[in-house]
Design a protein around this motif. Structure first.
Motif, PDB file in Angstrom:
ATOM      1  N   PHE A  15      47.677  41.649  39.656  1.00 20.92           N
ATOM      2  CA  PHE A  15      47.788  40.413  39.126  1.00 20.92           C
ATOM      3  C   PHE A  15      47.291  39.236  40.261  1.00 20.92           C
ATOM      4  O   PHE A  15      47.400  39.593  41.573  1.00 20.92           O
ATOM      5  CB  PHE A  15      49.292  40.035  39.158  1.00 20.92           C
ATOM      6  N   SER A  16      46.723  38.316  39.982  1.00 22.15           N
ATOM      7  CA  SER A  16      46.020  37.362  40.759  1.00 22.15           C
ATOM      8  C   SER A  16      46.553  36.091  40.152  1.00 22.15           C
ATOM      9  O   SER A  16      46.499  35.927  38.962  1.00 22.15           O
ATOM     10  CB  SER A  16      44.614  37.703  41.157  1.00 22.15           C
ATOM     11  N   TYR A  17      46.978  35.137  40.903  1.00 21.53           N
ATOM     12  CA  TYR A  17      46.909  33.576  40.393  1.00 21.53           C
ATOM     13  C   TYR A  17      46.001  32.994  39.615  1.00 21.53           C
ATOM     14  O   TYR A  17      44.770  33.080  40.308  1.00 21.53           O
ATOM     15  CB  TYR A  17      47.700  32.835  41.358  1.00 21.53           C
ATOM     16  N   PRO A  18      46.100  32.403  38.974  1.00 19.72           N
ATOM     17  CA  PRO A  18      44.991  31.734  38.037  1.00 19.72           C
ATOM     18  C   PRO A  18      44.493  30.315  39.032  1.00 19.72           C
ATOM     19  O   PRO A  18      45.317  29.855  39.718  1.00 19.72           O
ATOM     20  CB  PRO A  18      45.713  30.993  36.685  1.00 19.72           C
ATOM     21  N   ARG A  19      43.469  30.251  38.719  1.00 15.79           N
ATOM     22  CA  ARG A  19      42.728  28.940  39.580  1.00 15.79           C
ATOM     23  C   ARG A  19      43.391  27.913  39.413  1.00 15.79           C
ATOM     24  O   ARG A  19      43.618  27.127  40.427  1.00 15.79           O
ATOM     25  CB  ARG A  19      41.256  28.979  39.331  1.00 15.79           C
ATOM     26  N   GLY A  20      43.760  27.535  38.432  1.00 13.43           N
ATOM     27  CA  GLY A  20      44.500  26.322  38.144  1.00 13.43           C
ATOM     28  C   GLY A  20      45.783  26.038  39.100  1.00 13.43           C
ATOM     29  O   GLY A  20      46.154  24.964  39.690  1.00 13.43           O
ATOM     30  N   LEU A  21      46.633  27.109  39.042  1.00  9.51           N
ATOM     31  CA  LEU A  21      47.680  27.095  40.006  1.00  9.51           C
ATOM     32  C   LEU A  21      47.380  26.948  41.500  1.00  9.51           C
ATOM     33  O   LEU A  21      47.973  26.158  42.152  1.00  9.51           O
ATOM     34  CB  LEU A  21      48.559  28.320  39.805  1.00  9.51           C
ATOM     35  N   LEU A  22      46.409  27.573  41.779  1.00  9.54           N
ATOM     36  CA  LEU A  22      45.949  27.494  43.154  1.00  9.54           C
ATOM     37  C   LEU A  22      45.240  26.161  43.581  1.00  9.54           C
ATOM     38  O   LEU A  22      45.603  25.755  44.772  1.00  9.54           O
ATOM     39  CB  LEU A  22      44.970  28.719  43.543  1.00  9.54           C
ATOM     40  N   ARG A  23      44.733  25.658  42.788  1.00  7.47           N
ATOM     41  CA  ARG A  23      44.234  24.388  42.698  1.00  7.47           C
ATOM     42  C   ARG A  23      45.222  23.458  43.080  1.00  7.47           C
ATOM     43  O   ARG A  23      45.340  22.330  43.795  1.00  7.47           O
ATOM     44  CB  ARG A  23      43.342  23.818  41.691  1.00  7.47           C
ATOM     45  N   LEU A  24      46.311  23.313  42.069  1.00  8.18           N
ATOM     46  CA  LEU A  24      47.524  22.319  42.333  1.00  8.18           C
ATOM     47  C   LEU A  24      48.104  22.468  43.773  1.00  8.18           C
ATOM     48  O   LEU A  24      48.504  21.529  44.177  1.00  8.18           O
ATOM     49  CB  LEU A  24      48.333  22.637  41.143  1.00  8.18           C
TER      50      LEU A  24
END
Length: 115
Positions: A15-24
């Protein structure tokens, strides 16, 4: 950022976090009223509690509503984002789901506008 979110060692394998969450998180946009992006010790404590309350669910928590016990989690069993009413009896916690993080984020922005 690793201290704010779960580390690779804490996340389910693959599993890896989606880019959108990392950006937030990168932009420190943690409060999307009524939703809070959870971080740090608070994230880890709530995740542990959910794991204890719903041991058959494979969830990675990332946000909670400020006005009730609704949480959103990446659901490792379905590949979707699950809306979970925390503290409900097991079997009664599922309130809905979103196809992916971006669908949840759009709904969260709608909630922000209406809140």
């Amino acid at each position: 950022m690793s201290a704010l979110l779960f580390t690779a060692e804490e996340l389910p394998e693959g599993f890896s976090y989606p880019r959108g969450l990392l950006r937030l998180v990168e932009l420190e946009l943690f409060e999307l009223e009524p939703w809070w992006i959870l971080t740090g010790d608070h994230l880890r404590a709530l995740q542990k509690g959910m794991r204890d309350r719903y041991p058959t669910r494979h969830l990675v928590l990332f946000a909670k509503r400020q006005d009730n016990d609704d949480c959103v989690c990446f659901d490792m069993d379905t590949g979707k984002v699950s809306l979970v009413h925390d503290w409900a009896s097991p079997g009664w916690e599922a309130k809905g789901e979103f196809q992916d993080f971006n669908k949840w984020l759009h709904a969260a922005v709608d909630d922000l506008i209406e809140f």
